[in-house]
Design an enzyme around this catalytic site. Structure first.
Site, PDB file in Angstrom:
ATOM      1  N   ASP A 212      24.052  -6.184  32.703  1.00  0.00           N
ATOM      2  CA  ASP A 212      22.606  -6.404  32.765  1.00  0.00           C
ATOM      3  C   ASP A 212      21.905  -5.512  31.728  1.00  0.00           C
ATOM      4  OD1 ASP A 212      20.149  -7.364  34.206  1.00  0.00           O
ATOM      5  OD2 ASP A 212      19.936  -5.209  34.584  1.00  0.00           O
ATOM      6  N   GLU A 248      24.156  -9.004  28.561  1.00  0.00           N
ATOM      7  CA  GLU A 248      22.854  -9.671  28.539  1.00  0.00           C
ATOM      8  C   GLU A 248      22.026  -9.110  27.394  1.00  0.00           C
ATOM      9  OE1 GLU A 248      18.656 -10.360  30.870  1.00  0.00           O
ATOM     10  OE2 GLU A 248      19.779  -8.508  31.102  1.00  0.00           O
TER      11      GLU A 248
END
Ligand code: NAG
Ligand code: NAG
Ligand code: NAG
Ligand code: NAG
Length: 511
Positions: A212, A248
């Site tokens: 993330d 990401e």
């Protein structure tokens, strides 16, 4: 001996780019906000029998509990500790899920939130999913433990301490992303705490990680963490297997940080993919499906072997995290199925299917004021994923991965794995078709007039079941039948009023 060394060198070199799925399984599904107990059952009752390669799960580590608004999905992106303890379940349930999914050949990929802890606005106390104490103002997370020394408050060079300018790479990586306390990943102590967490999950049996907010970490810091990771658990993976890594990084162009800086660490999420495909299928900005002939690198995307691709994700399906209004979701089901069908038929990238829950979407001045709403729940306890007699999901779960058109295209991708992109055809507008060697063929009609064309499929002669309109049930097709003649040609009629204006055939659905 030389041959063996060469092979293992290639193995190591490709390691973090390989999803560690079982041979012949080529897609994963994001079961957003599901409970571990439900995922374990889904692996056994649905994902394994239908050829899914793995599941991206929501963050499994302890997070802040937010009551205002009431238990938003985004609270799971605000870590409090690395204890395996969330609304999805505890560590025993997590282990049971990993065991049961691996035992039926379905891999688990963890959404790893390692860039930051909770928001600076977080209070102090024990409102966390496992009851661990924390004090955001004083940077105290004793359950890890982290203290003030472990955050980038001093290193950040913006006036506010938050990211103010996305054209300044140092700010993007050293300052607070929407107020989230930014961990000092240059410190070996912090790297070690993160690696310990990830190694704990690797030892349990996970196959890889979504990182993330990777754009908000220096690629070299990520590499230092990855270098500390164990090999995968030999109960299920070949000795020496490395965790699959996909980062990401939202790079739509025009910012200081580009996706390519992260290729050394693993794959990267290609956000241009869903944004552009949505624009094409919606026929916005003068786009047409005919232009998809050189889809992939030809559209300015990253190299296929570095790309993790998706039509929508948990952020941009609700207007968060870039992509914009063109992103297609289950809310636009007819166009969405075409987009997912196109993605799964096309050879570019490693594919992830989205599986969502319903929320009371409500736009005010162009913004969904309910974009925060968390998963279906009873008094904050996540609801079970129930299965209806027609195999769809109940209790507010959308389960796009169970839609016939999407489930059958996941199988299509497995059947055509490794086959070249062949026999492209288009009408210069929004009717297109292409094949994958001699294994599969797909035809789309996104024009507002009917399609009726005889096309070269590349397939062996015979009668095929269209896996979009039906299924091949015990040798009988419940949908449209397509007959391929001995020269490989077949006639395709697709009305622009069809429920799904596309047809897909492959060699495993030959009657
Ligand atoms: C936890 O949140 C509730 C609801 O907002 C609040 O009343 C309570 O004071 C909080 N408890 C702690 C320990 O912070
Ligand atoms: C791998 O998984 C098995 C089965 O859960 C477990 O018994 C073993 O301890 C794990 N290996 C490591 C290195 O943790
Ligand atoms: C909802 O959960 C809270 C906290 O666990 C509990 O105090 C309350 O009694 C529950 N309410 C209902 C209606 O179950
Ligand atoms: C077909 O689409 C074009 C352009 O999108 C539009 O101008 C036209 O009105 C449509 N025709 C019908 C019959 O829907």
């Amino acid at each position: 001996m030389k041959f063996f060394l060469l092979l293992s060198a290639i193995g190591l070199c490709w390691a973090q780019y390989s999803p560690n799925t079982q041979v012949g399984r080529t897609s994963i599904v994001h079961l957003f906000e599901w409970r571990w107990a439900d995922i374990a059952q889904e692996c056994e009752r649905y994902l394994a029998p239908n050829g899914f390669g793995g599941v991206q799960i929501s963050p499994p580590n302890e997070n802040i509990v937010v009551h205002n608004p009431s238990r938003p999905w985004w609270e799971r992106y605000q870590p409090i500790s690395y204890n395996i303890c969330t609304r999805s379940g505890n560590e025993d349930e997590f282990r049971d899920m990993v065991n049961r999914c691996n035992n039926v050949g379905v891999r688990i990929y963890v959404d790893a939130v390692i860039n930051h802890m909770c928001s600076e606005a977080g209070s102090s106390g024990t409102n966390s999913t496992c009851g661990s104490y924390f004090d955001a103002q004083n940077r105290a997370f004793p359950a890890v433990p982290y203290s003030g020394w472990d955050f980038n408050d001093v290193k950040c060079r913006s006036g506010s301490g938050g990211i103010e300018n996305y054209n300044d790479a140092a700010q993007v990586r050293d300052c607070r992303l929407v107020g989230l306390l930014d961990l000092a990943l240059e410190k070996d102590y912090v790297r070690t705490k993160i690696a310990d967490y990830m190694n704990h999950l690797i030892d349990i049996g996970v196959a890889g990680f979504r990182l993330d907010a990777a754009k908000h970490m220096w690629p070299g810091d990520i590499k230092a963490v990855l270098d500390k990771l164990h090999h995968l658990n030999v109960t299920w993976f070949p000795e020496g297997s490395r965790p699959f890594i996909y980062q990401e990084v939202i790079d739509l162009g025009g910012e200081a940080i580009s996706s390519s800086e992260y290729f050394g660490n693993g794959r990267v999420t290609e956000f241009k993919y869903g944004a552009k495909l949505g624009t094409v299928i919606r026929k916005w900005s003068g786009e047409k499906m005919a232009y998809l002939k050189n889809w992939g690198e030809g559209w300015g995307f990253m190299p296929s072997d570095r790309a993790l691709v998706f039509v929508d994700n948990h952020d941009n399906q609700r207007g968060h995290g870039a992509g914009g209004a063109s992103i297609l979701t289950f809310w636009d089901a007819r166009m969405y199925k075409m987009a997912v069908g196109f993605m799964l038929a096309h050879p570019y990238g490693f594919t992830r299917v989205m599986s969502s829950y319903h929320w009371p979407r409500y736009f005010e001045n162009g913004k969904d004021v309910n974009d925060w709403v968390g998963p279906p729940n009873n008094n904050e306890t996540i609801k079970e994923v129930t299965i209806n007699p027609d195999t769809t999901c109940g209790n507010g779960w959308v389960c796009e991965h169970r839609w016939r058109q999407i489930r059958n295209m996941v199988a299509f991708r497995n059947v055509v794995d490794g086959q070249p992109f062949t026999n492209w055809w288009d009408n210069g507008n929004n009717q297109v078709a292409f094949g994958r060697g001699n294994r599969g063929f797909i035809v789309f009609n996104n024009d507002n007039w009917s399609l009726s064309s005889t096309l070269q499929t590349g397939l062996p002669s015979g009668t095929y079941c269209d896996v979009i309109s039906g299924d091949n049930v015990e040798g009988d097709c419940t949908g449209i039948k397509i007959s391929v003649s001995s020269d490989g040609r077949a006639h395709f009629p697709i009305s622009n009023f069809a429920e799904d204006p596309f047809i897909a055939i492959h060699t495993e659905a030959k009657l």
